[in-house]
Scaffold this motif. Sequence first.
Motif, PDB file in Angstrom:
ATOM      1  N   GLN A 140       0.824  -1.479   0.061  1.00  0.00           N
ATOM      2  CA  GLN A 140       0.093  -0.335   0.289  1.00  0.00           C
ATOM      3  C   GLN A 140       0.747   1.346  -0.257  1.00  0.00           C
ATOM      4  O   GLN A 140       1.931   1.024   0.484  1.00  0.00           O
ATOM      5  N   ASP A 141       0.829   1.989  -1.171  1.00  0.00           N
ATOM      6  CA  ASP A 141       1.326   3.047  -0.847  1.00  0.00           C
ATOM      7  C   ASP A 141       1.441   4.298   0.351  1.00  0.00           C
ATOM      8  O   ASP A 141       0.037   4.269   0.782  1.00  0.00           O
ATOM      9  N   PRO A 142       2.348   4.200   1.344  1.00  0.00           N
ATOM     10  CA  PRO A 142       2.983   5.075   2.520  1.00  0.00           C
ATOM     11  C   PRO A 142       1.564   6.194   2.453  1.00  0.00           C
ATOM     12  O   PRO A 142       0.936   6.013   3.398  1.00  0.00           O
ATOM     13  N   ASN A 143       1.341   6.899   1.988  1.00  0.00           N
ATOM     14  CA  ASN A 143       0.875   7.707   1.624  1.00  0.00           C
ATOM     15  C   ASN A 143      -1.126   8.041   1.614  1.00  0.00           C
ATOM     16  O   ASN A 143      -1.444   8.893   2.144  1.00  0.00           O
ATOM     17  N   THR A 144      -1.398   6.819   1.501  1.00  0.00           N
ATOM     18  CA  THR A 144      -2.590   6.904   1.294  1.00  0.00           C
ATOM     19  C   THR A 144      -2.745   5.305   2.795  1.00  0.00           C
ATOM     20  O   THR A 144      -4.292   4.259   3.273  1.00  0.00           O
ATOM     21  N   ALA A 145      -1.807   5.277   3.702  1.00  0.00           N
ATOM     22  CA  ALA A 145      -2.070   4.392   4.751  1.00  0.00           C
ATOM     23  C   ALA A 145      -2.530   5.384   6.067  1.00  0.00           C
ATOM     24  O   ALA A 145      -1.779   6.113   6.287  1.00  0.00           O
ATOM     25  N   GLU A 146      -2.973   4.761   7.016  1.00  0.00           N
ATOM     26  CA  GLU A 146      -3.711   5.349   7.945  1.00  0.00           C
ATOM     27  C   GLU A 146      -2.393   5.484   8.952  1.00  0.00           C
ATOM     28  O   GLU A 146      -1.896   6.047   9.999  1.00  0.00           O
ATOM     29  N   ALA A 147      -1.262   4.484   9.370  1.00  0.00           N
ATOM     30  CA  ALA A 147       0.361   3.673   9.766  1.00  0.00           C
ATOM     31  C   ALA A 147       0.894   4.037   8.995  1.00  0.00           C
ATOM     32  O   ALA A 147       0.746   2.405   8.320  1.00  0.00           O
ATOM     33  N   GLU A 148       1.623   4.679   8.545  1.00  0.00           N
ATOM     34  CA  GLU A 148       2.934   4.421   6.895  1.00  0.00           C
ATOM     35  C   GLU A 148       4.356   3.844   7.305  1.00  0.00           C
ATOM     36  O   GLU A 148       4.798   3.508   6.678  1.00  0.00           O
ATOM     37  N   SER A 149       4.486   2.906   8.644  1.00  0.00           N
ATOM     38  CA  SER A 149       6.207   2.645   9.131  1.00  0.00           C
ATOM     39  C   SER A 149       5.772   1.309   8.408  1.00  0.00           C
ATOM     40  O   SER A 149       6.464   0.855   7.848  1.00  0.00           O
ATOM     41  N   MET A 150       4.671   0.296   7.981  1.00  0.00           N
ATOM     42  CA  MET A 150       4.685  -0.446   8.222  1.00  0.00           C
ATOM     43  C   MET A 150       4.870  -1.285   6.323  1.00  0.00           C
ATOM     44  O   MET A 150       5.566  -1.756   5.833  1.00  0.00           O
ATOM     45  N   PRO A 151       4.237   0.299   5.616  1.00  0.00           N
ATOM     46  CA  PRO A 151       4.040  -0.149   4.286  1.00  0.00           C
ATOM     47  C   PRO A 151       5.965   0.010   4.058  1.00  0.00           C
ATOM     48  O   PRO A 151       6.620  -0.034   2.774  1.00  0.00           O
ATOM     49  N   SER A 152       6.495   1.142   4.486  1.00  0.00           N
ATOM     50  CA  SER A 152       7.455   1.590   4.298  1.00  0.00           C
ATOM     51  C   SER A 152       8.505   1.257   4.846  1.00  0.00           C
ATOM     52  O   SER A 152       9.950   0.489   3.289  1.00  0.00           O
ATOM     53  N   ALA A 153       8.898  -0.269   5.210  1.00  0.00           N
ATOM     54  CA  ALA A 153       9.420  -0.887   6.062  1.00  0.00           C
ATOM     55  C   ALA A 153       9.146  -2.241   5.162  1.00  0.00           C
ATOM     56  O   ALA A 153      10.265  -2.421   4.570  1.00  0.00           O
ATOM     57  N   ALA A 154       8.109  -1.990   4.124  1.00  0.00           N
ATOM     58  CA  ALA A 154       8.864  -3.290   3.012  1.00  0.00           C
ATOM     59  C   ALA A 154       9.311  -2.643   1.492  1.00  0.00           C
ATOM     60  O   ALA A 154       9.384  -3.629   1.202  1.00  0.00           O
ATOM     61  N   ILE A 155       8.846  -1.500   1.537  1.00  0.00           N
ATOM     62  CA  ILE A 155       9.612  -1.007   0.736  1.00  0.00           C
ATOM     63  C   ILE A 155      10.939  -1.289   1.061  1.00  0.00           C
ATOM     64  O   ILE A 155      11.780  -1.420  -0.455  1.00  0.00           O
ATOM     65  N   LYS A 156      11.424  -0.508   2.149  1.00  0.00           N
ATOM     66  CA  LYS A 156      12.481  -0.214   2.062  1.00  0.00           C
ATOM     67  C   LYS A 156      13.745  -2.380   2.082  1.00  0.00           C
ATOM     68  O   LYS A 156      14.691  -1.883   1.352  1.00  0.00           O
ATOM     69  N   ALA A 157      12.818  -3.436   1.952  1.00  0.00           N
ATOM     70  CA  ALA A 157      13.077  -4.128   2.315  1.00  0.00           C
ATOM     71  C   ALA A 157      12.790  -4.834   1.284  1.00  0.00           C
ATOM     72  O   ALA A 157      14.323  -6.003   1.386  1.00  0.00           O
ATOM     73  N   CYS A 158      12.527  -4.953   0.307  1.00  0.00           N
ATOM     74  CA  CYS A 158      13.356  -5.328  -1.495  1.00  0.00           C
ATOM     75  C   CYS A 158      12.354  -4.122  -2.205  1.00  0.00           C
ATOM     76  O   CYS A 158      11.626  -3.429  -2.516  1.00  0.00           O
ATOM     77  N   GLU A 159      12.813  -4.838  -3.372  1.00  0.00           N
ATOM     78  CA  GLU A 159      12.366  -4.331  -4.415  1.00  0.00           C
ATOM     79  C   GLU A 159      10.317  -4.433  -4.816  1.00  0.00           C
ATOM     80  O   GLU A 159      10.540  -6.041  -5.503  1.00  0.00           O
ATOM     81  N   VAL A 160      10.032  -3.875  -4.807  1.00  0.00           N
ATOM     82  CA  VAL A 160       8.476  -3.859  -4.595  1.00  0.00           C
ATOM     83  C   VAL A 160       8.058  -4.227  -5.891  1.00  0.00           C
ATOM     84  O   VAL A 160       8.668  -3.374  -7.044  1.00  0.00           O
ATOM     85  N   ASP A 161       7.206  -4.863  -6.243  1.00  0.00           N
ATOM     86  CA  ASP A 161       6.531  -5.033  -7.760  1.00  0.00           C
ATOM     87  C   ASP A 161       5.907  -4.172  -7.871  1.00  0.00           C
ATOM     88  O   ASP A 161       5.538  -3.089  -8.712  1.00  0.00           O
ATOM     89  N   ALA A 162       4.591  -3.813  -6.973  1.00  0.00           N
ATOM     90  CA  ALA A 162       3.868  -2.541  -7.005  1.00  0.00           C
ATOM     91  C   ALA A 162       3.216  -1.623  -6.105  1.00  0.00           C
ATOM     92  O   ALA A 162       3.318  -2.489  -4.805  1.00  0.00           O
ATOM     93  N   VAL A 163       3.505  -0.687  -5.674  1.00  0.00           N
ATOM     94  CA  VAL A 163       3.183   0.457  -4.686  1.00  0.00           C
ATOM     95  C   VAL A 163       2.028   1.231  -5.142  1.00  0.00           C
ATOM     96  O   VAL A 163       1.817   1.678  -6.497  1.00  0.00           O
TER      97      VAL A 163
END
Lengths: 276, 199
Positions: free
Chosen positions: B153-176
């Motif tokens: 989930q795009d962290p900007n559209t998330a109620e809490a952004e740290s979990m999606p942000s951490a996931a984006i940092k952890a790997c090369e995500v196919d789709a945000v």
Amino acid sequence: MQEDIKTQQIELKLLLQAIYLQYGYDFRDYALASIKRRITYRLQKDNYPNISAMQHRLLYDVSFFETLLLDLSVNVTEMFRDPEFYKALREKVIPKLAQHSHLKIWHAGCSSGEEVYSMAILLKEAGLYERTQIYATDMNEVILQQAKEGIFPIKRLKQYTENYQKSGGQESFSNYYHAHYEHAVMDNALKKNILFSDHNLATDGVFGEMNLVICRNVLIYFNRELQNRAIRLFNDSLSEQGILCLGSKESIRFSEYSSAYQDLAADEKIYIKNEH
Amino acid sequence: MSTETIFEAVVIGSSAGGVRALSMVLSTLPANFRVPIIIVQHLHPHSGAGLVDVLNHKTPLIVNQAEEKTLLEAGHVYLAPPNYHLLLELDGSFALSIMPKVHYARPSIDVLFETASEFYDKTLIGIILTGANHDGAQGLAQVKQAGGYSIVQDPNTAEAESMPSAAIKACEVDAVLPLTDIGPYLLQLVNNNYRKGQR
């Protein structure tokens, strides 16, 4: 499936075979996903390149096996864990037990003892403790020794007290232990009718004529065959109208003994054995 | 574009704000959705089965708590029960465990994603939604490493952004993707078996 994962699964099965042949602990009929995570944890912590390398150490080093045995037993528990369950014990099980002049209770897989002491407290409050013998068993002697001592970290007592109250407890929970520095030491009066002993559900036999058998959150780690073996042991150990308590996500309903039991508290997985 | 992979399952991890996010995603999927969905939503250990009811009202799919030893079926959504880790067994059936918490969480998203990835490898889709911790980042990286598909989930559209942000940092995500697009995108992915943006 990726090749390395397939190889790991072979190594895992060999390791469990090695443990059984060398030390007699039988994990071969455990559900493998949890076992694998716990083995992998030890692998990474001690920097082994793979399970086979760890197996070599395990075969020759008994103290390493003891460490691994602790890793493999899940010792996550609390006093009055799942207060709703203890509430059901108070309301539905205690009145049945009160009909007997002598009581025998088997708590299988008692881990570090928190739930055994919870049961002892319930019996005490119902005035049944003096006529009860509790057999508390676990396969792991190290953890059993902890259970016997009944000494728990004081910082956990706040949670236990809350659980106790939610389960319908009316007394002051601090009556049941005394604080000693960072620890809570359970009252000796709760210990005197509890016999702690070593018992393995995968390899050992029955306990006779129990009025109540409790075994919670143990069957989830077994495959169906071993689950069936354990339930057969419980069934053979229970007297007529004996009561069986399983974990909230466990059930007797898959087993061949299903029809021999009625629900006493369906949501809490408390069953009562039929009269013949 | 690749047509060789047939997706066989979806795993979703969510935490703070997750009930609304899950409702949104599931409400856009039809009853004949082709593969099972398995969800870890962090909840209070003593919460009951309330989330099952909430989600059943939002989706034509059948929502239940996962039960140990059961096999997964298409058209079903499985939730990890509160206070238990949910794992996939080596034969693809569910297993439960009360092993210690992982990232302060039980159920843990990492535990589900890692074990599901071992069974489904490249046929798994992993999705990380809103949350205020780092659970799921490692699990999503493993999904990716096994050749599976990753959506965050795009962290900007998330109620809490740290979990999606951490996931984006952890790997090369196919789709945000923004929350509202995740369901329709997932449907297209599963129906067309089509890896948009595949490198």
